[in-house]
Design a protein around this motif. Sequence first.
Motif, mmCIF file in Angstrom:
data_model
loop_
_atom_site.group_PDB
_atom_site.id
_atom_site.type_symbol
_atom_site.label_atom_id
_atom_site.label_comp_id
_atom_site.label_asym_id
_atom_site.label_seq_id
_atom_site.Cartn_x
_atom_site.Cartn_y
_atom_site.Cartn_z
ATOM 1 N N ASP A 1 2.429 -7.861 -0.643
ATOM 2 C CA ASP A 1 1.131 -7.868 -1.324
ATOM 3 C C ASP A 1 0.678 -9.308 -1.532
ATOM 4 N N SER B 1 2.337 2.372 -5.728
ATOM 5 C CA SER B 1 1.059 2.833 -5.179
ATOM 6 C C SER B 1 1.077 4.319 -4.852
ATOM 7 N N ASP C 1 -8.816 -2.720 -11.419
ATOM 8 C CA ASP C 1 -8.588 -3.454 -10.177
ATOM 9 C C ASP C 1 -8.565 -2.486 -8.993
ATOM 10 N N SER C 2 -8.952 -2.967 -7.831
ATOM 11 C CA SER C 2 -8.947 -2.119 -6.635
ATOM 12 C C SER C 2 -7.537 -1.863 -6.110
ATOM 13 N N ASN C 3 -6.582 -2.685 -6.534
ATOM 14 C CA ASN C 3 -5.192 -2.558 -6.101
ATOM 15 C C ASN C 3 -4.443 -1.623 -7.051
ATOM 16 N N THR C 4 -3.939 -0.513 -6.527
ATOM 17 C CA THR C 4 -3.247 0.464 -7.371
ATOM 18 C C THR C 4 -2.046 -0.138 -8.079
ATOM 19 N N THR C 5 -1.299 -0.988 -7.395
ATOM 20 C CA THR C 5 -0.121 -1.600 -8.012
ATOM 21 C C THR C 5 -0.492 -2.371 -9.266
ATOM 22 N N GLU D 1 -7.653 -5.501 -15.654
ATOM 23 C CA GLU D 1 -6.845 -5.097 -14.500
ATOM 24 C C GLU D 1 -6.735 -3.581 -14.364
ATOM 25 N N GLU E 1 -8.646 6.639 -7.957
ATOM 26 C CA GLU E 1 -9.171 5.638 -7.033
ATOM 27 C C GLU E 1 -10.636 5.289 -7.278
ATOM 28 N N ALA F 1 0.806 -1.221 0.000
ATOM 29 C CA ALA F 1 0.000 0.000 0.000
ATOM 30 C C ALA F 1 0.839 1.272 0.000
ATOM 31 N N GLN G 1 -2.375 -10.864 -3.755
ATOM 32 C CA GLN G 1 -2.356 -10.781 -5.217
ATOM 33 C C GLN G 1 -0.930 -10.893 -5.764
#
Length: 229
Positions: A123, A86, A156-160, A153, A184, A81, A126
């Motif tokens: 992480d 991120s 996706d909720s994951n910024t990375t 992707e 976001e 995070a 994922q």
Amino acid sequence: DSGNQVSLSDVSAIPVWLDEPVETADSLESLARTGLLQLLRGNESIELSLREAMDFRRAEVGALAARTMLLLGRHDVYFGAEGIFSQAKQRIYWPDHFAAMVRTIDRGPESAAAVRQSIMQMDGAQAGEIYRLLWLFSNEQLAAGADAALVKELDDSNTTIRVLAAENLRLITGNLLNYRAETETPARRATDIKKWEVKLRKGEIRWTNIAAPTPQTAAPVVTEAAGEP
């Protein structure tokens, strides 16, 4: 250094910004060298100083600190995070960070395994998906469904994952179609993702130059239970 601390003697290639002038005035090294050296000077722990420098208000200083940490084998600073992938303030340097991480993996199995271990540490949920995005995709893999996976992707909720998917698409097609991975809110990403969905339907997410990875050099999809590619 003692314990888990590292010194620049631990790195295989000393960063050129430490003692060589940088000719390109707008290069990352040129912009950040002075500020980073000031932060490092007088500190006992290079690693601690570099980690603190990554939060510096000037994004170029943080970017150079992260690149130096990568050379020192501290891949964890890129993930999670709070990782470089991120941090919205690192947006203009994400292409450089992505390229540096791909080169790190390309050095060999040991380096790739170390990167994957760092991803799992930072992480874990994922990790397989993130690791796979660092191996690039051949045209054969894109045609077999990797193109659709990359577009999916982007939301996706994951910024990375959004950042790495976007950097794959940038590398393949040469542009981002104004997509911003740091956004976001899904509703705000939707319009730009639709542009990618159009390219997907047209089959236009393909390499068009000789630098395209081949099925032999591109890694297979991995999961947490799978072995190293």
